[in-house]
Write an enzyme that holds these catalytic residues in place. Structure first.
Site, mmCIF file in Angstrom:
data_model
loop_
_atom_site.group_PDB
_atom_site.id
_atom_site.type_symbol
_atom_site.label_atom_id
_atom_site.label_comp_id
_atom_site.label_asym_id
_atom_site.label_seq_id
_atom_site.Cartn_x
_atom_site.Cartn_y
_atom_site.Cartn_z
ATOM 1 N N CYS A 1 0.027 -10.359 -6.127
ATOM 2 C CA CYS A 1 -1.104 -9.914 -6.727
ATOM 3 C C CYS A 1 -1.183 -10.308 -8.307
ATOM 4 O O CYS A 1 -2.153 -9.707 -8.879
ATOM 5 C CB CYS A 1 -0.558 -8.469 -6.711
ATOM 6 N N HIS B 1 -4.540 -4.507 -11.269
ATOM 7 C CA HIS B 1 -4.531 -4.465 -9.714
ATOM 8 C C HIS B 1 -4.476 -3.420 -9.086
ATOM 9 O O HIS B 1 -3.731 -2.311 -9.375
ATOM 10 C CB HIS B 1 -2.929 -5.283 -9.763
ATOM 11 N N ASN C 1 -5.051 -2.492 -1.126
ATOM 12 C CA ASN C 1 -4.692 -3.375 -1.788
ATOM 13 C C ASN C 1 -4.750 -4.652 -1.315
ATOM 14 O O ASN C 1 -4.441 -4.992 -0.288
ATOM 15 C CB ASN C 1 -3.019 -2.917 -1.776
HETATM 16 O O1 UT7 Z 1 0.687 -5.105 -4.542
HETATM 17 C C1 UT7 Z 1 1.936 -5.428 -5.081
HETATM 18 C C2 UT7 Z 1 2.333 -4.158 -5.674
HETATM 19 N N1 UT7 Z 1 2.705 -2.939 -4.814
HETATM 20 C C3 UT7 Z 1 2.734 -1.831 -5.394
HETATM 21 O O2 UT7 Z 1 2.785 -1.670 -6.411
HETATM 22 C C4 UT7 Z 1 3.134 -0.671 -4.385
HETATM 23 C C5 UT7 Z 1 4.142 0.353 -4.861
HETATM 24 N N2 UT7 Z 1 4.496 1.212 -4.226
HETATM 25 C C6 UT7 Z 1 3.970 2.393 -3.605
HETATM 26 O O3 UT7 Z 1 2.615 2.224 -3.938
HETATM 27 C C7 UT7 Z 1 4.667 3.536 -2.790
HETATM 28 O O4 UT7 Z 1 5.915 3.357 -3.215
HETATM 29 C C8 UT7 Z 1 4.055 3.767 -1.274
HETATM 30 C C9 UT7 Z 1 2.629 4.107 -1.384
HETATM 31 C C10 UT7 Z 1 4.319 2.335 -0.792
HETATM 32 C C11 UT7 Z 1 5.052 4.819 -0.791
HETATM 33 O O5 UT7 Z 1 4.673 5.767 -1.577
HETATM 34 P P1 UT7 Z 1 6.038 6.799 -2.096
HETATM 35 O O6 UT7 Z 1 5.609 8.049 -2.838
HETATM 36 O O7 UT7 Z 1 6.931 5.717 -2.900
HETATM 37 O O8 UT7 Z 1 6.720 7.018 -0.576
HETATM 38 P P2 UT7 Z 1 8.292 7.132 -0.464
HETATM 39 O O9 UT7 Z 1 8.756 5.935 0.209
HETATM 40 O O10 UT7 Z 1 9.060 7.652 -1.612
HETATM 41 O O11 UT7 Z 1 8.609 7.945 0.699
HETATM 42 C C12 UT7 Z 1 8.144 9.484 0.700
HETATM 43 C C13 UT7 Z 1 8.178 10.362 1.919
HETATM 44 C C14 UT7 Z 1 9.560 10.201 2.639
HETATM 45 O O12 UT7 Z 1 9.722 11.129 3.281
HETATM 46 P P3 UT7 Z 1 11.119 12.195 2.606
HETATM 47 O O13 UT7 Z 1 12.283 11.644 2.476
HETATM 48 O O14 UT7 Z 1 10.646 12.769 1.321
HETATM 49 O O15 UT7 Z 1 11.314 13.490 3.704
HETATM 50 C C15 UT7 Z 1 9.310 9.125 3.539
HETATM 51 O O16 UT7 Z 1 9.949 9.067 4.571
HETATM 52 O O17 UT7 Z 1 7.247 9.987 2.584
HETATM 53 C C16 UT7 Z 1 7.704 9.463 3.865
HETATM 54 N N3 UT7 Z 1 7.111 8.523 4.098
HETATM 55 C C17 UT7 Z 1 5.762 8.353 4.980
HETATM 56 N N4 UT7 Z 1 5.206 9.608 5.479
HETATM 57 C C18 UT7 Z 1 3.959 9.577 6.191
HETATM 58 C C19 UT7 Z 1 6.892 6.963 4.015
HETATM 59 N N5 UT7 Z 1 6.142 6.485 4.521
HETATM 60 C C20 UT7 Z 1 5.305 7.006 5.097
HETATM 61 C C21 UT7 Z 1 4.063 6.989 5.763
HETATM 62 N N6 UT7 Z 1 3.562 8.027 6.303
HETATM 63 N N7 UT7 Z 1 3.448 5.677 5.808
#
Ligand code: UT7
Length: 351
Positions: free
Chosen positions: A134, A276, A307
């Site tokens: 990226c 980005h 993205n």
């Molecule tokens: O381009 C290169 C650089 N990339 C980035 O900068 C991406 C950086 N990361 C992100 O944008 C975020 O971490 C994501 C959008 C990928 C994920 O968001 P998050 O707020 O970090 O989610 P998380 O992994 O902390 O998960 C939060 C909750 C969890 O549930 P509990 O434990 O709170 O009950 C996950 O199990 O959301 C749940 N979860 C989902 N729910 C529905 C994780 N993935 C999903 C999903 N749909 N796809």
């Protein structure tokens, strides 16, 4: 190193070469973008990952993305964006002095995408791919700028292009909703005044696992040899979302600030912030940390483009210029960051 012996030969002449031209400034002369025709809404993604449109919008800002057609390659998309950038810059293909293609989704280890792109455009310029995920476009702009300033090329075509849909596991909850396909390009050329500020860039290879192809190509070969080839050995890209999120939010704002400082300007002087497009929450957090004035246009192209890795910044730039959201000749801060981990930021004068 050992010191030269007393009997070592002496140079025939003075050891100087012909001056290839005085050092000069560089700037972006034109931009272009290409979004594939097929729009994919969140509703098409959610079933395979037990998710919802609402969750994806809230956590990432994404509503839809574009996916390339099965037979549409990164080179096809790069060509469309490049032709637009050439036209915008008023440069003919024969004038291109170097082609840099930033991509991590060209499906051939070799040859690179760049030489084929060059020849499709009618150019025989030197051409190579950049693997900086990226950050690839900002790496490319920095390298192009130095080539122009150093005199090794007059005009450099820089492309960021990805067909991430080919390398996304549709069943991976952590990444299936985040990626999209597309291409963006720019032409970097000579300028009477500085048009590309100093680049602040770096890497942290200790975090190589934060975003990575899940298997090496050699693992895939092994699976063929043992006749176990199935979807689990396809080297899709995986991401430790929270790790990358924290690194981006806390680590990248200081990098962006350094790029502003090194350009000799203040945040108030910016006409655009084009980070980005990784996650709308990361973008909002950076705006806050950089204390950007409320009236500075900020790229939020992620909403309908998702993205697109190396392509995200030039795609957003092209849209913002085309829609008259940002001024030609204004100052834009751009920052790319991703797999490596790697990052690069610079302030540029908009074409
Ligand atoms: O381009 C290169 C650089 N990339 C980035 O900068 C991406 C950086 N990361 C992100 O944008 C975020 O971490 C994501 C959008 C990928 C994920 O968001 P998050 O707020 O970090 O989610 P998380 O992994 O902390 O998960 C939060 C909750 C969890 O549930 P509990 O434990 O709170 O009950 C996950 O199990 O959301 C749940 N979860 C989902 N729910 C529905 C994780 N993935 C999903 C999903 N749909 N796809």
């Amino acid at each position: 190193m050992t010191s030269p012996s007393a009997t070592a030969p002496t140079p025939k002449g003075t050891g100087t070469l012909v001056d290839s031209g005085a050092a000069r400034h560089s700037r972006i002369l034109g931009v272009g973008a290409y979004r594939p025709a097929r729009v994919v809404m969140n509703s098409e993604i959610v079933d395979k990952i037990d998710s919802s449109d609402e969750w994806i919008r809230e956590r990432s800002g994404i509503i839809s993305r574009h996916f390339a057609a099965p037979d549409e390659s990164v080179i096809d998309m790069a060509e469309a964006a490049s032709r637009q950038a050439l036209e915008h810059a008023g440069i003919a293909p024969e004038q291109i002095g170097f082609v840099l293609v930033a991509t991590v989704t060209h499906p051939y280890q070799t040859p690179a995408a760049a030489p084929e792109l060059a020849s499709r455009l009618g150019s025989t310029a030197p051409a190579l791919d950049i693997s900086a995920a990226c950050a690839g476009y900002c790496y490319g702009v920095a390298m192009a700028s130095d080539m122009v300033k150093g005199g090794s090329a007059d005009y450099v075509l820089v492309v960021g292009v990805e067909k991430l849909s080919d390398f996304t596991d549709p069943y991976d909850r952590g990444s299936a909703f985040i990626f999209g396909d597309g291409a963006g390009a720019c032409i970097v050329g000579p300028s009477d005044t500085p048009g590309i500020g100093p680049t602040v860039w770096g890497s942290d290879g200790t975090q190589r696992d934060a975003i990575t192809q899940k298997q090496a190509w050699t693992d895939v070969r092994e699976s063929w040899q043992t006749a176990q080839a199935d979807k689990n050995v396809w080297p899709a890209i995986g991401m430790a979302g929270q790790t990358v999120f924290r690194w981006a939010v806390w680590g990248m704002a200081p990098v962006a600030q350094q790029a502003i400082d090194k350009a000799g300007i203040k945040a108030d002087d910016l006409d655009a912030f084009i980070p980005h497009q990784a996650n709308i929450r990361i973008i909002d957090a950076m705006v806050k940390q950089l204390k950007l004035p409320a009236d500075i246009p900020v790229a939020r192209d992620i909403v309908t483009t998702a993205n697109t890795s190396a392509a995200s910044i030039p795609i957003a730039t092209t849209r913002m210029l085309a829609e008259g959201e940002i001024p030609s000749g204004g100052l834009a801060l751009q920052i790319g960051f991703g797999a490596g981990l790697v990052y690069a930021a610079q302030v540029v004068v908009l074409p």
